[in-house]
Write a protein that holds these residues in place. Structure first.
Motif, PDB file in Angstrom:
ATOM      1  N   GLN A   1       0.823  -1.205   0.000  1.00  0.00           N
ATOM      2  CA  GLN A   1       0.000   0.000   0.000  1.00  0.00           C
ATOM      3  C   GLN A   1       0.861   1.260   0.000  1.00  0.00           C
ATOM      4  N   LYS A   2       1.892   1.266   0.804  1.00  0.00           N
ATOM      5  CA  LYS A   2       2.759   2.442   0.894  1.00  0.00           C
ATOM      6  C   LYS A   2       3.529   2.657  -0.403  1.00  0.00           C
ATOM      7  N   GLU A   3       3.898   1.557  -1.067  1.00  0.00           N
ATOM      8  CA  GLU A   3       4.697   1.672  -2.288  1.00  0.00           C
ATOM      9  C   GLU A   3       3.855   2.054  -3.510  1.00  0.00           C
ATOM     10  N   ASN A   4       2.663   1.442  -3.642  1.00  0.00           N
ATOM     11  CA  ASN A   4       1.858   1.609  -4.857  1.00  0.00           C
ATOM     12  C   ASN A   4       0.593   2.427  -4.678  1.00  0.00           C
ATOM     13  N   GLY A   5       0.133   2.547  -3.456  1.00  0.00           N
ATOM     14  CA  GLY A   5      -1.134   3.224  -3.235  1.00  0.00           C
ATOM     15  C   GLY A   5      -2.315   2.423  -3.729  1.00  0.00           C
ATOM     16  N   PHE A   6      -2.071   1.141  -4.050  1.00  0.00           N
ATOM     17  CA  PHE A   6      -3.133   0.240  -4.475  1.00  0.00           C
ATOM     18  C   PHE A   6      -3.893   0.748  -5.696  1.00  0.00           C
ATOM     19  N   LYS A   7      -3.188   1.074  -6.730  1.00  0.00           N
ATOM     20  CA  LYS A   7      -3.839   1.453  -7.980  1.00  0.00           C
ATOM     21  C   LYS A   7      -4.523   0.240  -8.597  1.00  0.00           C
ATOM     22  N   GLN A   8      -5.678   0.487  -9.212  1.00  0.00           N
ATOM     23  CA  GLN A   8      -6.424  -0.577  -9.878  1.00  0.00           C
ATOM     24  C   GLN A   8      -6.625  -0.242 -11.348  1.00  0.00           C
ATOM     25  N   SER A   9      -6.600  -1.285 -12.160  1.00  0.00           N
ATOM     26  CA  SER A   9      -6.945  -1.107 -13.568  1.00  0.00           C
ATOM     27  C   SER A   9      -8.456  -1.028 -13.690  1.00  0.00           C
ATOM     28  N   GLU A  10      -8.913  -0.641 -14.871  1.00  0.00           N
ATOM     29  CA  GLU A  10     -10.359  -0.587 -15.120  1.00  0.00           C
ATOM     30  C   GLU A  10     -10.984  -1.962 -14.930  1.00  0.00           C
ATOM     31  N   ALA A  11     -10.301  -2.995 -15.422  1.00  0.00           N
ATOM     32  CA  ALA A  11     -10.831  -4.362 -15.314  1.00  0.00           C
ATOM     33  C   ALA A  11     -10.915  -4.788 -13.847  1.00  0.00           C
ATOM     34  N   GLU A  12      -9.899  -4.434 -13.076  1.00  0.00           N
ATOM     35  CA  GLU A  12      -9.902  -4.785 -11.647  1.00  0.00           C
ATOM     36  C   GLU A  12     -11.032  -4.076 -10.909  1.00  0.00           C
ATOM     37  N   PHE A  13     -11.264  -2.835 -11.271  1.00  0.00           N
ATOM     38  CA  PHE A  13     -12.372  -2.105 -10.641  1.00  0.00           C
ATOM     39  C   PHE A  13     -13.727  -2.706 -11.005  1.00  0.00           C
ATOM     40  N   GLN A  14     -13.878  -3.121 -12.256  1.00  0.00           N
ATOM     41  CA  GLN A  14     -15.159  -3.659 -12.701  1.00  0.00           C
ATOM     42  C   GLN A  14     -15.532  -4.935 -11.949  1.00  0.00           C
ATOM     43  N   ARG A  15     -14.531  -5.686 -11.491  1.00  0.00           N
ATOM     44  CA  ARG A  15     -14.815  -6.920 -10.760  1.00  0.00           C
ATOM     45  C   ARG A  15     -15.528  -6.633  -9.436  1.00  0.00           C
ATOM     46  N   ILE A  16     -15.261  -5.484  -8.842  1.00  0.00           N
ATOM     47  CA  ILE A  16     -15.892  -5.171  -7.553  1.00  0.00           C
ATOM     48  C   ILE A  16     -17.042  -4.175  -7.694  1.00  0.00           C
ATOM     49  N   SER A  17     -17.274  -3.693  -8.912  1.00  0.00           N
ATOM     50  CA  SER A  17     -18.288  -2.657  -9.119  1.00  0.00           C
ATOM     51  C   SER A  17     -19.683  -3.137  -8.756  1.00  0.00           C
ATOM     52  N   SER A  18     -20.091  -4.278  -9.318  1.00  0.00           N
ATOM     53  CA  SER A  18     -21.447  -4.767  -9.051  1.00  0.00           C
ATOM     54  C   SER A  18     -21.661  -5.179  -7.600  1.00  0.00           C
ATOM     55  N   PRO A  19     -20.787  -6.016  -7.001  1.00  0.00           N
ATOM     56  CA  PRO A  19     -21.022  -6.387  -5.600  1.00  0.00           C
ATOM     57  C   PRO A  19     -20.979  -5.203  -4.646  1.00  0.00           C
ATOM     58  N   THR A  20     -20.238  -4.151  -5.010  1.00  0.00           N
ATOM     59  CA  THR A  20     -20.177  -2.969  -4.158  1.00  0.00           C
ATOM     60  C   THR A  20     -21.488  -2.188  -4.180  1.00  0.00           C
ATOM     61  N   ASP A  21     -22.324  -2.432  -5.185  1.00  0.00           N
ATOM     62  CA  ASP A  21     -23.622  -1.751  -5.268  1.00  0.00           C
ATOM     63  C   ASP A  21     -24.592  -2.169  -4.169  1.00  0.00           C
ATOM     64  N   CYS A  22     -24.292  -3.262  -3.474  1.00  0.00           N
ATOM     65  CA  CYS A  22     -25.190  -3.748  -2.412  1.00  0.00           C
ATOM     66  C   CYS A  22     -25.426  -2.656  -1.376  1.00  0.00           C
ATOM     67  N   VAL A  23     -26.708  -2.410  -1.055  1.00  0.00           N
ATOM     68  CA  VAL A  23     -27.062  -1.371  -0.085  1.00  0.00           C
ATOM     69  C   VAL A  23     -27.563  -1.973   1.230  1.00  0.00           C
ATOM     70  N   LEU A  24     -27.368  -3.288   1.399  1.00  0.00           N
ATOM     71  CA  LEU A  24     -27.782  -3.973   2.626  1.00  0.00           C
ATOM     72  C   LEU A  24     -29.248  -3.679   2.955  1.00  0.00           C
ATOM     73  N   CYS A  25     -30.090  -3.909   1.968  1.00  0.00           N
ATOM     74  CA  CYS A  25     -31.524  -3.690   2.181  1.00  0.00           C
ATOM     75  C   CYS A  25     -32.197  -4.895   2.830  1.00  0.00           C
ATOM     76  N   GLY A  26     -31.557  -6.077   2.734  1.00  0.00           N
ATOM     77  CA  GLY A  26     -32.103  -7.278   3.348  1.00  0.00           C
ATOM     78  C   GLY A  26     -33.108  -8.027   2.500  1.00  0.00           C
ATOM     79  N   ILE A  27     -33.382  -7.550   1.297  1.00  0.00           N
ATOM     80  CA  ILE A  27     -34.392  -8.187   0.456  1.00  0.00           C
ATOM     81  C   ILE A  27     -33.957  -9.595   0.052  1.00  0.00           C
ATOM     82  N   CYS A  28     -32.677  -9.776  -0.249  1.00  0.00           N
ATOM     83  CA  CYS A  28     -32.200 -11.109  -0.614  1.00  0.00           C
ATOM     84  C   CYS A  28     -32.395 -12.092   0.528  1.00  0.00           C
ATOM     85  N   ALA A  29     -32.141 -11.642   1.756  1.00  0.00           N
ATOM     86  CA  ALA A  29     -32.328 -12.502   2.926  1.00  0.00           C
ATOM     87  C   ALA A  29     -33.795 -12.837   3.126  1.00  0.00           C
TER      88      ALA A  29
END
Length: 319
Positions: free
Chosen positions: A127-155
Motif C-alpha cells: 500500500q505504501k509503495e503503490n497506493g493500491f492502484k487498480q486497472s479498469e478491469a480490476e475495478f469492474q470486478r468489484i463494481s457490481s457487488p459494491t452496489d449492495c445497499v444492505l436492504c435485506g431483500i435477498c435474505a
C-alpha cells in the motif's frame, strides 16, 4: 374515486394483528408514499423505516403480497397490475426478527457479517509503495457487488434461511465475502473464504429468488458459485458440497448423464448413505421412481461432451 386497501401486519412487541387502511388511488405513487401517507394522515402509531427515498440507503424494505421490495422505488401501479388487485398486504421482511410493525432488527445479521471480514485485508508495505492502484478491469470486478445497499431483500427471499438452524449465511454476507475476495488490493483470501465454507456455503439452492428481487441486480448465485470454486481451489475438497459437485462432474464426463444410484454414495459415503438414504430409496423403488438395476450407458455423442470438458479445462489452465 377508486380506493386502495392496505392490510398491514402490526406488532407492538407482544401482540400481532392485521390492520386495514384505505387511500384514494393516485397515479404514479410508490409503496413508500402509501406508508408515509397512512402514518401522516390516518395512523401516527404505524412504524416503518425509510431515509433516502432514492434506493441508496436500503432501509425501506418491505414485503408486499408475499414478495420483498424496496418501498421507495416500487410503483403501486406495477404492484397492483402484477397481482391484479387493489388490496395489498404489507409485512416486515422475512427471516428477520421484528421489532415493531414493519421495523426489523439488523444487529444479529451485522454480527454474522463480521465473520467474513468485510473490509480490505491488505499488505501495508504494498500500500505504501503503490497506493493500491487498480486497472479498469480490476475495478469492474468489484463494481457490481459494491452496489449492495444492505436492504435485506435477498435474505427475506432466501428459502434456505427460512429452514436453517441459524448458521447459514444471508446472501448479502456471501456478497460481502465475494466483493473483498476479488478485490485486487486484498491479499488474504482465506480470511474471507473459510467463514463462508464453515457457514453452509454449499446449502444454497440456486433458486434465484435473491437475484430476481435484488433492487441492484447483483448476480448473487453466480457469486456463490465462484466462492464454491475458490474453496475447492484452496484445497477444501473433503466436504459434502465438493464431493457432490465432483460426483456430477465425473458422471457427466464419463457417461454424459448422472448415475443416480451411486450419486449419494459418492457424496456422503457408504455408511452415511446406508443410514440416511436407504429408507427413502426403498420408497422410490417401490413407487417405480428409480430402478436399482439400471446402469446408465454412454449417451450418444459422448465424445463431443468430453471435448467440451477438455476445452474448458484448457481455458482455465491459461487463465
Amino acid at each position: 374515486m377508486e380506493q386502495i386497501h392496505f392490510r398491514i401486519h402490526r406488532f407492538d412487541g407482544k401482540k400481532k394483528w392485521i390492520q386495514t387502511y384505505s387511500l384514494p388511488y393516485e397515479k404514479g405513487k410508490t409503496v413508500l408514499w402509501a406508508l408515509t401517507k397512512i402514518k401522516d394522515e390516518l395512523d401516527p402509531t404505524l412504524n416503518f423505516t425509510s431515509a433516502c427515498r432514492h434506493a441508496i440507503c436500503g432501509s425501506c424494505g418491505v414485503k408486499v403480497n408475499g414478495n420483498s421490495f424496496l418501498s421507495c422505488k416500487t410503483s403501486l401501479d406495477e404492484i397492483m397490475e402484477t397481482f391484479n388487485t387493489t388490496t395489498l398486504t404489507f409485512e416486515p421482511l422475512g427471516n428477520f426478527e421484528v421489532i415493531r410493525d414493519l421495523v426489523i432488527d439488523w444487529e444479529p445479521k451485522v454480527e454474522k457479517m463480521k465473520k467474513v471480514k468485510p473490509w480490505l485485508l491488505a499488505d501495508e508495505k504494498v500500500q505504501k509503495e503503490n497506493g493500491f492502484k487498480q486497472s479498469e478491469a480490476e475495478f469492474q470486478r468489484i463494481s457490481s457487488p459494491t452496489d449492495c445497499v444492505l436492504c435485506g431483500i435477498c435474505a427475506s427471499e432466501c428459502q434456505q434461511l427460512s429452514v436453517n438452524d441459524g448458521q447459514y449465511f444471508e446472501p448479502f454476507i456471501f456478497n460481502k465475502a465475494y466483493r473483498f475476495l476479488v478485490d485486487s488490493r486484498d491479499n488474504q483470501p482465506k480470511e474471507h473464504l473459510r467463514p463462508v465454507l464453515e457457514n453452509d456455503l454449499w446449502k444454497c439452492l440456486h433458486c434465484m429468488q435473491c437475484v430476481t428481487q435484488c433492487p441492484k441486480g447483483i448476480d448473487l448465485t453466480d457469486e456463490v458459485a465462484f466462492l464454491r470454486e475458490e474453496t475447492m481451489k484452496m484445497g477444501e475438497m473433503n466436504n459434502q458440497g465438493a464431493r457432490h459437485a465432483y460426483a456430477f462432474f465425473n458422471d457427466v464426463k464419463k457417461k454424459g448423464r448422472l448415475n443416480e444410484m451411486t450419486l449419494p454414495i459418492k457424496t456422503d459415503g457408504l455408511v452415511k448413505t446406508a443410514k440416511t438414504k436407504i429408507p427413502f430409496a426403498y420408497r422410490m423403488v417401490t413407487k417405480g421412481k428409480i430402478n436399482p438395476f439400471h446402469f446408465p450407458k454412454e449417451v450418444q455423442g459422448i465424445e463431443g461432451v468430453r471435448k467440451i470438458y477438455k476445452h474448458v479445462l484448457e481455458q482455465e489452465a491459461k487463465s
